[in-house]
Design a protein around this motif. Sequence first.
Motif, PDB file in Angstrom:
ATOM      1  N   ARG A 186       0.835  -1.199   0.000  1.00 19.36           N
ATOM      2  CA  ARG A 186       0.000   0.000   0.000  1.00 19.36           C
ATOM      3  C   ARG A 186       0.876   1.257   0.000  1.00 19.36           C
ATOM      4  NH1 ARG A 186      -5.292  -0.464   2.195  1.00 19.36           N
ATOM      5  NH2 ARG A 186      -4.959   1.455   3.376  1.00 19.36           N
ATOM      6  N   CYS A 187       0.500   2.219  -0.788  1.00 21.48           N
ATOM      7  CA  CYS A 187       1.286   3.454  -0.862  1.00 21.48           C
ATOM      8  C   CYS A 187       0.368   4.655  -0.785  1.00 21.48           C
ATOM      9  CB  CYS A 187       2.129   3.492  -2.146  1.00 21.48           C
ATOM     10  SG  CYS A 187       1.173   3.632  -3.668  1.00 21.48           S
ATOM     11  N   GLN A 188       0.947   5.789  -0.479  1.00 19.80           N
ATOM     12  CA  GLN A 188       0.205   7.046  -0.407  1.00 19.80           C
ATOM     13  C   GLN A 188      -0.297   7.427  -1.790  1.00 19.80           C
ATOM     14  OE1 GLN A 188       2.560  10.203   1.216  1.00 19.80           O
ATOM     15  NE2 GLN A 188       1.008  11.780   0.866  1.00 19.80           N
ATOM     16  N   THR A 208      -1.304   1.142  -4.785  1.00 18.01           N
ATOM     17  CA  THR A 208      -0.295   0.161  -4.370  1.00 18.01           C
ATOM     18  C   THR A 208       0.887   0.153  -5.332  1.00 18.01           C
ATOM     19  OG1 THR A 208      -1.216  -1.685  -5.663  1.00 18.01           O
ATOM     20  CG2 THR A 208      -2.076  -1.372  -3.434  1.00 18.01           C
ATOM     21  N   LEU A 209       1.954  -0.475  -4.879  1.00 17.17           N
ATOM     22  CA  LEU A 209       3.088  -0.840  -5.719  1.00 17.17           C
ATOM     23  C   LEU A 209       3.142  -2.359  -5.746  1.00 17.17           C
ATOM     24  CD1 LEU A 209       5.716   1.680  -4.270  1.00 17.17           C
ATOM     25  CD2 LEU A 209       4.391   1.921  -6.380  1.00 17.17           C
ATOM     26  N   GLU A 315       1.276   2.657   4.955  1.00 13.29           N
ATOM     27  CA  GLU A 315       1.382   3.205   3.603  1.00 13.29           C
ATOM     28  C   GLU A 315       2.792   3.712   3.326  1.00 13.29           C
ATOM     29  OE1 GLU A 315      -3.125   4.937   2.736  1.00 13.29           O
ATOM     30  OE2 GLU A 315      -1.431   6.280   2.972  1.00 13.29           O
ATOM     31  N   ILE A 316       3.303   3.375   2.152  1.00 17.31           N
ATOM     32  CA  ILE A 316       4.601   3.898   1.737  1.00 17.31           C
ATOM     33  C   ILE A 316       4.422   5.360   1.340  1.00 17.31           C
ATOM     34  CG2 ILE A 316       6.545   3.619   0.173  1.00 17.31           C
ATOM     35  CD1 ILE A 316       6.058   1.221   2.059  1.00 17.31           C
ATOM     36  N   LEU A 318       5.056   9.077  -0.259  1.00 18.97           N
ATOM     37  CA  LEU A 318       5.595   9.483  -1.561  1.00 18.97           C
ATOM     38  C   LEU A 318       7.075   9.845  -1.468  1.00 18.97           C
ATOM     39  CD1 LEU A 318       2.645  11.704  -2.875  1.00 18.97           C
ATOM     40  CD2 LEU A 318       3.174   9.341  -3.494  1.00 18.97           C
ATOM     41  N   PHE A 321       9.499   7.073  -2.455  1.00 21.30           N
ATOM     42  CA  PHE A 321       9.416   6.442  -3.771  1.00 21.30           C
ATOM     43  C   PHE A 321      10.789   6.333  -4.438  1.00 21.30           C
ATOM     44  CE2 PHE A 321       4.844   6.372  -5.499  1.00 21.30           C
ATOM     45  CZ  PHE A 321       4.372   5.913  -4.278  1.00 21.30           C
ATOM     46  N   ILE A 324      12.252   3.161  -2.270  1.00 14.30           N
ATOM     47  CA  ILE A 324      11.449   2.006  -1.856  1.00 14.30           C
ATOM     48  C   ILE A 324      11.830   0.746  -2.621  1.00 14.30           C
ATOM     49  CG2 ILE A 324       9.591   2.538  -3.482  1.00 14.30           C
ATOM     50  CD1 ILE A 324       9.343   0.939   0.047  1.00 14.30           C
ATOM     51  N   TYR A 328      12.683  -2.571  -0.548  1.00 17.35           N
ATOM     52  CA  TYR A 328      11.873  -3.775  -0.771  1.00 17.35           C
ATOM     53  C   TYR A 328      12.739  -4.944  -1.236  1.00 17.35           C
ATOM     54  CZ  TYR A 328       8.906  -6.927  -3.502  1.00 17.35           C
ATOM     55  OH  TYR A 328       8.312  -8.033  -4.050  1.00 17.35           O
TER      56      TYR A 328
END
Length: 352
Positions: A186-188, A208-209, A315-316, A318, A321, A324, A328
């Motif tokens: 999940r990301c912002q 998401t990513l 949440e990841i 911004l 980015f 990440i 990961y």
Amino acid sequence: MDHDYALGPDPTVVDLVLEENASLREEVRLLRQQIESLTLTQRFGIHRFAASDKDIRFFTRFASYDLLMRFWALIEPSLPSMVSVRQAQRGTLTESTTAHSLQPINELFLFLNYLALGSKQQDLADRYRIHQSTVSRIIMSWSNFLYTVLGSVRIRIPQEQIRKNLPADFKDFPDTTVILDCTELRCQCPSSPVLQSEVFSSYKSHCTLKGLIGIVPHGAVTFVSSLYAGSVSDKQITRECGLLTLLKPGMAVMADRGFLIDDMVPCKIYRPAFLSGRSQMSACEVKETQDIARLRVHVERLIRRVKEHKLFDSEIPLRLFGSINQLYTVACLLTNYENGPLVKAWAKKPED
């Protein structure tokens, strides 16, 4: 006689005073040593928790202090080639002469705290008694360093070696080379509607990513893709991530029902069967589907290990980015060093 200043002190008294003075000096020295020892023990860092595997597991996700030290022994020889964020900003690759705020092993410990606990940088700064900007530089430097060092290790295992270490559960699928699955973080949500549509996942109903992970049957990670926007399909990621160049005839891929990649891969695919308009499947198809589903779940166990790094719980933002993908990938590759087998029964198997 009351004011005869020419008389000297009694030698006996002088000796007693000197002995007392030396004794006091020794007590002060011992007290300082005790304080320094206590400070070293209480200071937040790896040495404070070396005696507790439970604490090491909590703060780093490594199963024990011994495993963490074995990992340290693997990467320590590469430390001289490490380029810090500050060096990169200055455009110099020469080793910095500036004293480090923390020892290198405690910098690694801080980075693992960040991954394992999802700790905020301000919290880490307070724990380690350093500036928040220093915490940020340590995290960035170590994520790039481990991404490079671990990424340079060949994780692809030859097919003959895979078959040699094939668990007994895979006896009906002996040519399985890799088990695939995608996972989403999940990301912002970006403010731009265009970007929102790119990262929005209909499966998660959130921005998401998405990344593809591949493991061999005995549980080791052998493939990690880059992260893609959440709207990209599993098939598109498989096409673009470079996995297809590693697959050869004679191999077999095990995947979930949604991986419709038959027209792309040059090898066999083990996948749960579709009803395809039929009212029911044959008994043979039902058994094979159940067997594949039971074995394919191992890649989900591995993904769960990756997400035990609490950085991915929230949440990841911004602002992450730019890094990440490194964070990961490092978390995925670290699972090959942090834990024992995916299935406990495999650990009881006697060695050949």
